[in-house]
Write a protein that holds these residues in place. Sequence first.
Motif, mmCIF file in Angstrom:
data_model
loop_
_atom_site.group_PDB
_atom_site.id
_atom_site.type_symbol
_atom_site.label_atom_id
_atom_site.label_comp_id
_atom_site.label_asym_id
_atom_site.label_seq_id
_atom_site.Cartn_x
_atom_site.Cartn_y
_atom_site.Cartn_z
ATOM 1 N N ALA A 286 -54.400 -49.358 -29.077
ATOM 2 C CA ALA A 286 -53.902 -50.066 -30.383
ATOM 3 C C ALA A 286 -52.475 -50.653 -29.990
ATOM 4 O O ALA A 286 -52.425 -51.845 -30.393
ATOM 5 N N ASP A 287 -51.684 -49.822 -29.293
ATOM 6 C CA ASP A 287 -50.217 -50.528 -28.949
ATOM 7 C C ASP A 287 -49.598 -49.522 -27.849
ATOM 8 O O ASP A 287 -50.373 -48.633 -27.172
ATOM 9 N N VAL A 288 -48.223 -49.658 -27.413
ATOM 10 C CA VAL A 288 -47.941 -49.058 -26.328
ATOM 11 C C VAL A 288 -47.734 -47.513 -26.564
ATOM 12 O O VAL A 288 -47.941 -46.725 -25.609
ATOM 13 N N ALA A 289 -47.469 -47.139 -27.540
ATOM 14 C CA ALA A 289 -47.261 -45.720 -28.226
ATOM 15 C C ALA A 289 -48.697 -44.969 -27.879
ATOM 16 O O ALA A 289 -48.636 -44.052 -27.284
ATOM 17 N N GLU A 290 -49.598 -45.512 -28.253
ATOM 18 C CA GLU A 290 -50.875 -45.003 -28.021
ATOM 19 C C GLU A 290 -51.157 -44.900 -26.498
ATOM 20 O O GLU A 290 -51.883 -43.920 -26.264
ATOM 21 N N LEU A 291 -51.048 -46.041 -25.937
ATOM 22 C CA LEU A 291 -51.198 -46.060 -24.441
ATOM 23 C C LEU A 291 -50.483 -44.827 -23.752
ATOM 24 O O LEU A 291 -50.915 -44.136 -22.801
ATOM 25 N N LEU A 292 -49.325 -44.738 -24.059
ATOM 26 C CA LEU A 292 -48.535 -43.888 -23.403
ATOM 27 C C LEU A 292 -48.991 -42.332 -23.496
ATOM 28 O O LEU A 292 -48.873 -41.303 -22.615
ATOM 29 N N ASP A 293 -49.563 -42.219 -24.957
ATOM 30 C CA ASP A 293 -49.915 -40.779 -25.043
ATOM 31 C C ASP A 293 -51.623 -40.468 -24.444
ATOM 32 O O ASP A 293 -51.653 -39.440 -24.572
ATOM 33 N N SER A 294 -52.073 -41.627 -24.037
ATOM 34 C CA SER A 294 -53.451 -41.532 -23.857
ATOM 35 C C SER A 294 -53.672 -40.661 -22.473
ATOM 36 O O SER A 294 -52.738 -41.020 -21.473
ATOM 37 N N LYS A 295 -54.847 -39.829 -22.189
ATOM 38 C CA LYS A 295 -54.921 -39.647 -20.807
ATOM 39 C C LYS A 295 -55.489 -40.209 -20.014
ATOM 40 O O LYS A 295 -56.538 -40.681 -20.093
ATOM 41 N N LEU A 296 -54.799 -40.180 -18.601
ATOM 42 C CA LEU A 296 -55.484 -40.905 -17.250
ATOM 43 C C LEU A 296 -55.550 -39.906 -16.100
ATOM 44 O O LEU A 296 -54.491 -39.465 -15.730
ATOM 45 N N ASP A 297 -56.839 -39.844 -15.932
ATOM 46 C CA ASP A 297 -56.977 -38.771 -14.583
ATOM 47 C C ASP A 297 -56.178 -37.442 -14.945
ATOM 48 O O ASP A 297 -55.287 -36.998 -14.040
ATOM 49 N N GLY A 298 -56.455 -36.932 -16.074
ATOM 50 C CA GLY A 298 -55.686 -35.584 -16.436
ATOM 51 C C GLY A 298 -54.449 -35.534 -16.942
ATOM 52 O O GLY A 298 -53.600 -34.414 -17.194
ATOM 53 N N LYS A 299 -53.943 -36.656 -16.978
ATOM 54 C CA LYS A 299 -52.373 -36.659 -17.445
ATOM 55 C C LYS A 299 -52.036 -37.925 -18.209
ATOM 56 O O LYS A 299 -52.759 -38.739 -18.262
ATOM 57 N N THR A 300 -51.187 -37.677 -19.070
ATOM 58 C CA THR A 300 -50.868 -39.069 -20.065
ATOM 59 C C THR A 300 -50.204 -40.033 -19.205
ATOM 60 O O THR A 300 -49.657 -39.874 -18.094
ATOM 61 N N VAL A 301 -50.430 -41.306 -19.624
ATOM 62 C CA VAL A 301 -49.875 -42.387 -18.955
ATOM 63 C C VAL A 301 -48.242 -42.294 -18.762
ATOM 64 O O VAL A 301 -47.810 -42.680 -17.933
ATOM 65 N N LYS A 302 -47.656 -41.721 -19.878
ATOM 66 C CA LYS A 302 -46.272 -41.570 -19.954
ATOM 67 C C LYS A 302 -45.767 -40.489 -18.860
ATOM 68 O O LYS A 302 -44.664 -40.518 -18.086
ATOM 69 N N GLU A 303 -46.607 -39.543 -18.549
ATOM 70 C CA GLU A 303 -46.263 -38.493 -17.415
ATOM 71 C C GLU A 303 -46.669 -39.237 -16.056
ATOM 72 O O GLU A 303 -45.671 -38.895 -15.022
ATOM 73 N N LEU A 304 -47.383 -40.188 -16.135
ATOM 74 C CA LEU A 304 -47.679 -41.073 -14.796
ATOM 75 C C LEU A 304 -46.480 -41.965 -14.565
ATOM 76 O O LEU A 304 -46.072 -41.924 -13.312
ATOM 77 N N LEU A 305 -46.100 -42.398 -15.611
ATOM 78 C CA LEU A 305 -44.809 -43.426 -15.321
ATOM 79 C C LEU A 305 -43.497 -42.469 -15.031
ATOM 80 O O LEU A 305 -42.583 -42.935 -14.143
ATOM 81 N N ASP A 306 -43.407 -41.372 -15.722
ATOM 82 C CA ASP A 306 -42.373 -40.445 -15.480
ATOM 83 C C ASP A 306 -42.298 -39.868 -13.868
ATOM 84 O O ASP A 306 -41.471 -39.772 -12.942
#
Length: 277
Positions: A107-127
Amino acid sequence: MASVNMADVKRLRELTAAGMMDCKKALEESEGDFDRAVELLRLKGAKDVGKREARTASNGLIALKQDGDSRAALLELNCETDFVAKGERFQEVAAQVVAFILETKPADVAELLDSKLDGKTVKELLDETNAALGEKIEIRRFSVLEGGYIGAYMHKTDPQLPPAVGVLVQLDSANAEVAKDIAQHAAAMAPKYLDADAVPAEVIEKERALFEEMTREEGKPEPAIAKIVEGRVNGWYKDFTLLQQAFVKDNKKSIKKYADEAGVKVLAFTRFKVGQA
């Protein structure tokens, strides 16, 4: 302390996108062990992630993912320097995230960052990317269009860098030439809204008030002010709404007229430019 080879410094900088002096220090500390120097830079990067949060990420790229002719997503992924923007790691992350966006439609950037991508959140991927590349990496915005026929246009403002402008145009029926023409037009002319109906009321009210003040300051006669203001509002629509803009390939017709003559209707568009509202 071991002396370092400048060729290794350059190679380390190209691999990690770290600063020249940081690469030199890492090689000195690792006594010339290249792999250990990479580890040292990544460790340092991880420690510095928090410090980078306050920095400005005004460079970056626009990434595109399409699925056939009726689904597409655009993403603006930002970093601090164009050096990182043209790097393979940064571009791989952008491609990974924009594909995920098209698949999951957050729905938005906040939801995207909290979403799991390949076992980690998108925020963790960015970090992790942040730590590895030594710069602040952030998602600024994204858009998904579905249905009808969707054309895309990606523009490089510098041939050495990834695309800095991306446009999606959604038509009600297939017409690749018209979609491309309108997408290229939007890339060049930077419309903000599809048409007058899409302009928020508060935006046009602000513009109308500004035009009225401007007209009064010009000393125009009171009975003429309303008509002059209305003319200026209409001129504003022609500047900032896609369908009312003059077509760049034929300024005698509007984008709406061009689409009408081709027998299609423009349903929506998205235009992103790196660092631009």
